[in-house]
Design a protein around this motif. Sequence first.
Motif, PDB file in Angstrom:
ATOM      1  N   VAL A  38      -7.690  -9.825   1.108  1.00 57.56           N
ATOM      2  CA  VAL A  38      -8.252  -8.697   0.358  1.00 57.56           C
ATOM      3  C   VAL A  38      -8.904  -9.193  -0.939  1.00 57.56           C
ATOM      4  CG1 VAL A  38      -7.805  -6.447  -0.685  1.00 57.56           C
ATOM      5  CG2 VAL A  38      -6.541  -7.129   1.357  1.00 57.56           C
ATOM      6  N   GLU A  62       7.848 -13.412  15.610  1.00 58.08           N
ATOM      7  CA  GLU A  62       6.901 -12.676  14.763  1.00 58.08           C
ATOM      8  C   GLU A  62       6.832 -11.197  15.195  1.00 58.08           C
ATOM      9  OE1 GLU A  62       4.528 -12.531  11.524  1.00 58.08           O
ATOM     10  OE2 GLU A  62       5.650 -14.275  12.222  1.00 58.08           O
ATOM     11  N   ASN A  83       0.841  -1.204   0.000  1.00 57.97           N
ATOM     12  CA  ASN A  83       0.000   0.000   0.000  1.00 57.97           C
ATOM     13  C   ASN A  83       0.876   1.254   0.000  1.00 57.97           C
ATOM     14  OD1 ASN A  83       0.357   1.074   2.768  1.00 57.97           O
ATOM     15  ND2 ASN A  83      -0.567  -0.888   3.372  1.00 57.97           N
ATOM     16  N   CYS A  96      -1.642 -12.981   2.858  1.00 54.96           N
ATOM     17  CA  CYS A  96      -1.696 -11.940   1.850  1.00 54.96           C
ATOM     18  C   CYS A  96      -1.327 -12.540   0.480  1.00 54.96           C
ATOM     19  CB  CYS A  96      -0.701 -10.851   2.239  1.00 54.96           C
ATOM     20  SG  CYS A  96      -0.797  -9.387   1.255  1.00 54.96           S
ATOM     21  N   PRO A  97      -2.024 -12.278  -0.592  1.00 52.71           N
ATOM     22  CA  PRO A  97      -3.060 -11.251  -0.762  1.00 52.71           C
ATOM     23  C   PRO A  97      -4.490 -11.768  -0.560  1.00 52.71           C
ATOM     24  CG  PRO A  97      -2.550 -12.202  -2.897  1.00 52.71           C
ATOM     25  CD  PRO A  97      -1.705 -12.942  -1.872  1.00 52.71           C
ATOM     26  N   ASP A 138       3.057   2.367   3.096  1.00 53.40           N
ATOM     27  CA  ASP A 138       4.221   1.516   3.349  1.00 53.40           C
ATOM     28  C   ASP A 138       5.344   1.815   2.364  1.00 53.40           C
ATOM     29  OD1 ASP A 138       2.880   0.351   5.404  1.00 53.40           O
ATOM     30  OD2 ASP A 138       2.530  -1.579   4.420  1.00 53.40           O
ATOM     31  N   TYR A 140      -1.377  -4.073  -4.680  1.00 50.06           N
ATOM     32  CA  TYR A 140      -1.888  -5.302  -5.303  1.00 50.06           C
ATOM     33  C   TYR A 140      -3.409  -5.330  -5.342  1.00 50.06           C
ATOM     34  CZ  TYR A 140      -2.916  -6.918  -0.567  1.00 50.06           C
ATOM     35  OH  TYR A 140      -3.421  -7.023   0.701  1.00 50.06           O
ATOM     36  N   PHE A 141      -4.039  -4.647  -4.346  1.00 49.99           N
ATOM     37  CA  PHE A 141      -5.503  -4.732  -4.288  1.00 49.99           C
ATOM     38  C   PHE A 141      -6.175  -3.876  -5.360  1.00 49.99           C
ATOM     39  CE2 PHE A 141      -3.906  -2.247  -0.620  1.00 49.99           C
ATOM     40  CZ  PHE A 141      -4.301  -0.985  -1.001  1.00 49.99           C
ATOM     41  N   GLU A 142      -5.359  -3.085  -6.089  1.00 45.84           N
ATOM     42  CA  GLU A 142      -5.916  -2.379  -7.244  1.00 45.84           C
ATOM     43  C   GLU A 142      -5.753  -3.214  -8.509  1.00 45.84           C
ATOM     44  OE1 GLU A 142      -4.466   1.647  -7.523  1.00 45.84           O
ATOM     45  OE2 GLU A 142      -4.881   2.006  -5.398  1.00 45.84           O
ATOM     46  N   ILE A 167      -6.542  -6.662  -8.568  1.00 47.38           N
ATOM     47  CA  ILE A 167      -7.224  -7.947  -8.369  1.00 47.38           C
ATOM     48  C   ILE A 167      -7.953  -8.375  -9.641  1.00 47.38           C
ATOM     49  CG2 ILE A 167      -9.089  -9.122  -7.097  1.00 47.38           C
ATOM     50  CD1 ILE A 167      -8.247  -7.445  -4.634  1.00 47.38           C
ATOM     51  N   ASP A 168      -8.523  -7.392 -10.348  1.00 43.91           N
ATOM     52  CA  ASP A 168      -9.270  -7.733 -11.563  1.00 43.91           C
ATOM     53  C   ASP A 168      -8.404  -7.728 -12.810  1.00 43.91           C
ATOM     54  OD1 ASP A 168     -11.667  -8.174 -10.303  1.00 43.91           O
ATOM     55  OD2 ASP A 168     -12.246  -6.046 -10.390  1.00 43.91           O
ATOM     56  N   GLU A 225       7.999  -7.612  13.314  1.00 43.50           N
ATOM     57  CA  GLU A 225       7.105  -6.468  13.143  1.00 43.50           C
ATOM     58  C   GLU A 225       7.694  -5.199  13.738  1.00 43.50           C
ATOM     59  OE1 GLU A 225       3.113  -7.103  14.601  1.00 43.50           O
ATOM     60  OE2 GLU A 225       3.218  -9.089  13.664  1.00 43.50           O
ATOM     61  N   PHE A 270       1.190 -13.017  -6.843  1.00 43.10           N
ATOM     62  CA  PHE A 270      -0.157 -12.834  -7.385  1.00 43.10           C
ATOM     63  C   PHE A 270      -0.131 -11.862  -8.577  1.00 43.10           C
ATOM     64  CE2 PHE A 270      -4.047 -10.179  -7.114  1.00 43.10           C
ATOM     65  CZ  PHE A 270      -5.015 -11.143  -7.319  1.00 43.10           C
ATOM     66  N   GLY A 307       3.787 -13.012  -1.112  1.00 42.37           N
ATOM     67  CA  GLY A 307       2.543 -13.585  -1.635  1.00 42.37           C
ATOM     68  C   GLY A 307       1.850 -12.704  -2.659  1.00 42.37           C
ATOM     69  N   SER A 308       1.719 -11.433  -2.358  1.00 37.70           N
ATOM     70  CA  SER A 308       1.021 -10.523  -3.265  1.00 37.70           C
ATOM     71  C   SER A 308       1.846 -10.262  -4.521  1.00 37.70           C
ATOM     72  CB  SER A 308       0.733  -9.190  -2.572  1.00 37.70           C
ATOM     73  OG  SER A 308      -0.017  -9.423  -1.411  1.00 37.70           O
TER      74      SER A 308
END
Lengths: 378, 75
Positions: free
Chosen positions: B18, A359, A27, B14-15, A30, A48-50, A52-53, A363, A80, A76-77
């Motif tokens: 979301v 963990e 995001n 993740c992801p 970050d 990444y969430f923009e 998804i499609d 962070e 993707f 992970g993202s």
Amino acid sequence: MVKEMTVQQMTEKVLNKEPLFILDVRNESDFRDWKIEGENFAYLNVPYFELIDGVDSIVGRLPKDKDIVVVCAKGGSAAFVAEQLAEAGFDNVYTLAGGMQAWSEHLHQAKVYEDDQLKIYQFIRVGKGCLSYMVISGSEALVVDPLRFIDVYEQAAQQEGVKITHIVDSHLHADHLSGGKALAERTGAAYYLMKSEGAVFDFEPLEQHETIDFENVHLEVLAVKTPGHTPGSVSFFVNGKWLFSGDTIFVGGLGRPDLGGKVAEWAADLYDTVYEKVAAMADDVIVLPAHYADLDEEINAEGYVGDTLGRIRARNEMMQNKPKDEFIDLVIQSANTETPPNFEDIVAINRGLKTVDIETQRELEIGPNRCALHHTHA
Amino acid sequence: MNVAKVLDAKGLACPMPVVRAKKAMDELESGQVLEVQTTDKGAKNDLPAWAKTSGHTVIDMKEENGVLTFWIQKG
């Protein structure tokens, strides 16, 4: 096909100043806060969430003739998004294995010096700007400002066929977790820290050790008390030639005395350090700090972060005949209220007042280093 | 609060939280509320950021026993 780039390979790209296109899919805040820095890197940040499609919206903004590395928090993202790019016809796409978490935890080992009697290695935490060191003599090693990745130092010692017998922390770190205590427990080495820094576990107080000697070669480690960054900051002066300066003197300037809420008092300490202790040291002393702000600016031709005291002094007006009052005023003016992320927790852990799981350790340390952030001004 | 749909994304990394939230939201009508449960710490910033860019509103959020729960109203 999506290929994977390791943090080691990424480090080589940074050090060799290679061109690279970073598609950072974290995001926006970050990304703004903290990213992989490379002199010849180009960047695009689209979360990444923009995507998804689909990736149609960014295809036109990506190079076809340059390697693209997709970066996210943990990997992970990035995978993707990278898979979608591969499907869209990009054959130059990599993901950064382990993401920014792995980037934050990688240490690059660089050689500072070697002769028959002495060897010095620097460990560069490229993703965070922390520096730690190993000084080897005979069959023993001393570790300076170890990070929590203690396996790295153990492996380096094993590689050299030496035993870690001494560990020193230049001060109580506020921006990262110290590996000193854990490394001492694992190796049986003596662990030295200033008592005034408030640690509650057993250690050798540096107040009682003006020198630390080991091996027959009389490698002398002199703790020059250099308050300024925290009241218990020390530097380590090895063989009259190498100054492990902690967070007191950086290649680009001086440390921040503003992290303890007593900026005027500590600025006066910093002045005394610079004008009384450091001023007496020769120009050819090599300064090896605990942090850097800009790797491209501060790494030297030999591949480590460090410079001679003479050149550091010549570049920094604050180290050139400033009257004490003016020095303190300038430090106060440039005092920064931005503290390292989570510094209260990190300090409590480094003092031994608090323990957290791995963990939580990760962070707490995520994000950029802020100890050396504004040091060119102060 | 009138929750139209509950998405259990616990244990997903993740992801996926979301991605699943978006797919679930696509099936709702404007004004309806989606509850998302996740154990992925990265979702703490990413779910609100995604909601914002997508025109949705995070109405409430809680963190309990390592589970993050968001209530997001479709825009």
